[in-house]
Design a protein around this motif. Structure first.
Motif, PDB file in Angstrom:
ATOM      1  N   VAL A   1      35.383  33.368 -33.067  1.00  0.00           N
ATOM      2  CA  VAL A   1      36.264  34.503 -33.389  1.00  0.00           C
ATOM      3  C   VAL A   1      35.690  35.790 -32.819  1.00  0.00           C
ATOM      4  N   ARG A   2      34.350  35.943 -32.883  1.00  0.00           N
ATOM      5  CA  ARG A   2      33.724  37.151 -32.340  1.00  0.00           C
ATOM      6  C   ARG A   2      33.960  37.265 -30.834  1.00  0.00           C
ATOM      7  N   SER A   3      33.869  36.127 -30.120  1.00  0.00           N
ATOM      8  CA  SER A   3      34.077  36.167 -28.675  1.00  0.00           C
ATOM      9  C   SER A   3      35.495  36.609 -28.336  1.00  0.00           C
ATOM     10  N   HIS A   4      36.473  36.194 -29.139  1.00  0.00           N
ATOM     11  CA  HIS A   4      37.853  36.630 -28.907  1.00  0.00           C
ATOM     12  C   HIS A   4      38.008  38.114 -29.254  1.00  0.00           C
ATOM     13  N   ALA A   5      37.296  38.560 -30.290  1.00  0.00           N
ATOM     14  CA  ALA A   5      37.341  39.980 -30.651  1.00  0.00           C
ATOM     15  C   ALA A   5      36.764  40.850 -29.541  1.00  0.00           C
ATOM     16  N   GLY A  33      37.177  40.236 -26.443  1.00  0.00           N
ATOM     17  CA  GLY A  33      38.061  40.211 -25.280  1.00  0.00           C
ATOM     18  C   GLY A  33      38.131  38.902 -24.530  1.00  0.00           C
ATOM     19  N   PHE A  34      37.553  37.816 -25.060  1.00  0.00           N
ATOM     20  CA  PHE A  34      37.617  36.535 -24.352  1.00  0.00           C
ATOM     21  C   PHE A  34      39.053  36.040 -24.262  1.00  0.00           C
ATOM     22  N   ASP A  35      39.469  35.650 -23.075  1.00  0.00           N
ATOM     23  CA  ASP A  35      40.810  35.128 -22.840  1.00  0.00           C
ATOM     24  C   ASP A  35      40.693  33.678 -22.374  1.00  0.00           C
ATOM     25  N   PRO A  36      41.097  32.704 -23.212  1.00  0.00           N
ATOM     26  CA  PRO A  36      40.935  31.291 -22.829  1.00  0.00           C
ATOM     27  C   PRO A  36      41.785  30.872 -21.639  1.00  0.00           C
ATOM     28  N   THR A  37      42.767  31.692 -21.268  1.00  0.00           N
ATOM     29  CA  THR A  37      43.592  31.357 -20.104  1.00  0.00           C
ATOM     30  C   THR A  37      42.971  31.850 -18.803  1.00  0.00           C
ATOM     31  N   ASP A  38      41.932  32.666 -18.903  1.00  0.00           N
ATOM     32  CA  ASP A  38      41.275  33.215 -17.715  1.00  0.00           C
ATOM     33  C   ASP A  38      39.814  32.763 -17.694  1.00  0.00           C
ATOM     34  N   LEU A  39      39.532  31.785 -16.851  1.00  0.00           N
ATOM     35  CA  LEU A  39      38.174  31.250 -16.756  1.00  0.00           C
ATOM     36  C   LEU A  39      37.509  31.657 -15.444  1.00  0.00           C
ATOM     37  N   SER A  40      37.985  32.752 -14.849  1.00  0.00           N
ATOM     38  CA  SER A  40      37.449  33.182 -13.560  1.00  0.00           C
ATOM     39  C   SER A  40      35.986  33.591 -13.649  1.00  0.00           C
ATOM     40  N   ALA A  41      35.524  33.916 -14.859  1.00  0.00           N
ATOM     41  CA  ALA A  41      34.119  34.317 -15.012  1.00  0.00           C
ATOM     42  C   ALA A  41      33.165  33.135 -14.899  1.00  0.00           C
ATOM     43  N   LEU A  42      33.694  31.921 -15.036  1.00  0.00           N
ATOM     44  CA  LEU A  42      32.834  30.751 -14.923  1.00  0.00           C
ATOM     45  C   LEU A  42      32.460  30.509 -13.461  1.00  0.00           C
ATOM     46  N   GLU A  43      31.224  30.136 -13.253  1.00  0.00           N
ATOM     47  CA  GLU A  43      30.738  29.860 -11.898  1.00  0.00           C
ATOM     48  C   GLU A  43      31.058  28.420 -11.507  1.00  0.00           C
ATOM     49  N   THR A  44      31.578  28.232 -10.316  1.00  0.00           N
ATOM     50  CA  THR A  44      31.794  26.893  -9.777  1.00  0.00           C
ATOM     51  C   THR A  44      30.471  26.410  -9.198  1.00  0.00           C
ATOM     52  N   VAL A  45      29.824  25.463  -9.880  1.00  0.00           N
ATOM     53  CA  VAL A  45      28.461  25.089  -9.519  1.00  0.00           C
ATOM     54  C   VAL A  45      28.387  23.819  -8.685  1.00  0.00           C
ATOM     55  N   VAL A  88      32.164  28.968 -22.644  1.00  0.00           N
ATOM     56  CA  VAL A  88      33.513  29.136 -23.208  1.00  0.00           C
ATOM     57  C   VAL A  88      33.839  28.084 -24.266  1.00  0.00           C
ATOM     58  N   VAL A  89      33.232  26.902 -24.144  1.00  0.00           N
ATOM     59  CA  VAL A  89      33.456  25.850 -25.145  1.00  0.00           C
ATOM     60  C   VAL A  89      32.302  25.942 -26.147  1.00  0.00           C
ATOM     61  N   ILE A  90      32.484  26.754 -27.160  1.00  0.00           N
ATOM     62  CA  ILE A  90      31.397  27.107 -28.074  1.00  0.00           C
ATOM     63  C   ILE A  90      31.265  26.062 -29.182  1.00  0.00           C
ATOM     64  N   GLY A  91      30.019  25.605 -29.385  1.00  0.00           N
ATOM     65  CA  GLY A  91      29.732  24.713 -30.501  1.00  0.00           C
ATOM     66  C   GLY A  91      30.257  23.302 -30.361  1.00  0.00           C
ATOM     67  N   GLN A  92      30.630  22.891 -29.161  1.00  0.00           N
ATOM     68  CA  GLN A  92      31.145  21.531 -28.949  1.00  0.00           C
ATOM     69  C   GLN A  92      30.252  20.806 -27.939  1.00  0.00           C
ATOM     70  N   GLU A  93      28.956  20.792 -28.222  1.00  0.00           N
ATOM     71  CA  GLU A  93      27.995  20.205 -27.288  1.00  0.00           C
ATOM     72  C   GLU A  93      28.257  18.717 -27.050  1.00  0.00           C
ATOM     73  N   GLU A  94      28.571  17.979 -28.114  1.00  0.00           N
ATOM     74  CA  GLU A  94      28.815  16.539 -27.956  1.00  0.00           C
ATOM     75  C   GLU A  94      30.061  16.282 -27.119  1.00  0.00           C
ATOM     76  N   LEU A  95      31.080  17.097 -27.301  1.00  0.00           N
ATOM     77  CA  LEU A  95      32.304  16.949 -26.525  1.00  0.00           C
ATOM     78  C   LEU A  95      32.040  17.198 -25.047  1.00  0.00           C
ATOM     79  N   VAL A  96      31.321  18.262 -24.743  1.00  0.00           N
ATOM     80  CA  VAL A  96      31.007  18.588 -23.350  1.00  0.00           C
ATOM     81  C   VAL A  96      30.147  17.504 -22.730  1.00  0.00           C
ATOM     82  N   PHE A  97      29.109  17.080 -23.464  1.00  0.00           N
ATOM     83  CA  PHE A  97      28.208  16.041 -22.949  1.00  0.00           C
ATOM     84  C   PHE A  97      28.972  14.741 -22.703  1.00  0.00           C
ATOM     85  N   GLY A  98      29.805  14.342 -23.650  1.00  0.00           N
ATOM     86  CA  GLY A  98      30.557  13.100 -23.510  1.00  0.00           C
ATOM     87  C   GLY A  98      31.521  13.132 -22.342  1.00  0.00           C
ATOM     88  N   LEU A  99      32.185  14.266 -22.136  1.00  0.00           N
ATOM     89  CA  LEU A  99      33.113  14.380 -21.011  1.00  0.00           C
ATOM     90  C   LEU A  99      32.366  14.279 -19.684  1.00  0.00           C
TER      91      LEU A  99
END
Length: 341
Positions: A196-200, A202-214, A26-37
């Motif tokens: 933009v394609r992911s939103h086209a 149907g991606f909804d940033p308020t609904d992250l239920s598709a993500l797996e809790t690992v 869901v966080v597309i193209g922000q590898e450094e941000l994800v890694f740093g967090l």
């Protein structure tokens, strides 16, 4: 890795990668941000994220909460936000007064495992300072009573670098409480196209239920304990200390990094090493997080700022000039010693 399984360098590496992979959905193209967090969170630290609106700062915090299973609260910082709006307050309880307890404490949103402090620099200093005790001591004191916060407790704060009207710059004491400051830039054209394609589609940033809790908060604590046990050779400690001290000697820097920065760099390097499945730190584990750990802890001279010099540029120059110690593999050294004996 289950709650009953001890964390090892191998399981740390696997779980770290699974968390990063899930968040990247869901966080597309922000590898450094994800890694740093992830590095900051597993080093037991807090994160300051700076970037213009619409770049995924809020999304990355929500995605991490979802994937890690941590309890999550979001506070929108505004000029009229009061400290009690964050920490909670005692209210008069009519029914309890008959039993001799006239006031009942109602916890604020800070009583969670992952707190998103959105646009933290919009709140006045008094409200910002309400976070200091929580970030440092993992507790809040209200009406003279100290109450511990859940573990782990991680603050992810965001701020906009452009707007200055209606904002209150964070004081140095509070900036120093953040283990890292991550910056988010505009995405390249192809990455923006993917978003933009992911939103086209149907991606909804308020609904992250598709993500797996690992993982779970308990497992995060086990990963933190494992990272804390990663061996740091004396030569690496000397390298980290010298890196911080060079910021105090640089002519372009008016205020250099404190010893807390040296500790933060060491802890971040331990997590980077563990994420690669190693039980020891190398110089290459220090470098990836050096700017994130140092950039908010140094203050440039006004002359340097007028010349357009940035904190990141000075840190890069120091890294290039500083001699790098030879990487030491303690496991190989121990095996070599046994063979010689």
């Amino acid at each position: 890795m289950s709650a009953t399984t001890a964390c090892t360098p191998a399981t740390f590496e696997q779980t770290f990668e699974r968390i990063r992979t899930q968040m990247a959905r869901v966080v597309i193209g922000q590898e450094e941000l994800v890694f740093g967090l992830l590095v900051a969170a597993l080093a037991g630290g807090h994160v300051l994220v700076e970037g213009a609106p619409g770049l995924g700062k809020t999304l990355v915090a929500r995605a991490f909460a979802r994937v890690s299973g941590a309890s999550f609260k979001r506070v929108q910082f505004t000029p009229d936000l009061m400290p009690s709006d964050i920490t909670g307050s005692s209210i008069h309880d009519r029914r309890a007064s008959d039993a001799g307890a006239a006031f009942t404490f109602v916890p604020g949103p800070i009583f969670c495992q992952l707190l998103l402090a959105d646009e933290i620099n919009r709140a006045p200093a008094k409200t910002q300072s309400a976070l200091l005790e929580a970030m440092q001591d993992r507790q809040v004191t209200v009406d003279g009573t100290s109450r511990p916060l859940p573990a782990p407790f991680i603050v992810v704060a965001t701020q906009n670098p452009v707007e200055s009207q209606g904002t209150y710059p964070l004081p140095e004491a509070q900036l120093d409480r953040f283990l890292v400051k991550l910056t988010v830039a505009d995405p390249p054209r192809e990455v923006e196209h993917r978003i933009v394609r992911s939103h086209a589609l149907g991606f909804d940033p308020t609904d992250l239920s598709a993500l797996e809790t690992v993982t779970t908060p308990t497992e995060l604590l086990s990963m933190y304990a494992l990272a804390s046990s990663v061996r740091v050779d004396e030569s690496i400690i000397a390298y980290v200390v010298e890196l911080a001290r060079k910021t105090r000697e640089d002519r372009a820097i008016e205020l250099g990094a404190s010893p807390r920065a040296s500790i933060a760099m060491m802890k971040a390097a331990q997590v980077v090493a563990a994420s690669a499945g190693r039980s020891f730190v190398t110089p290459d584990d220090v470098k990836p997080m050096a700017k994130a750990v140092l950039r908010h802890r140094i203050m440039l001279h006004p002359d340097a700022e007028l010349q357009g010099i940035t904190a990141d540029e000075r840190i890069d120059d120091i890294l290039r000039a500083l001699p790098v110690p030879r990487a030491v593999n303690p496991e190989a050294s121990a095996a070599e010693g046994q063979a010689t004996a």
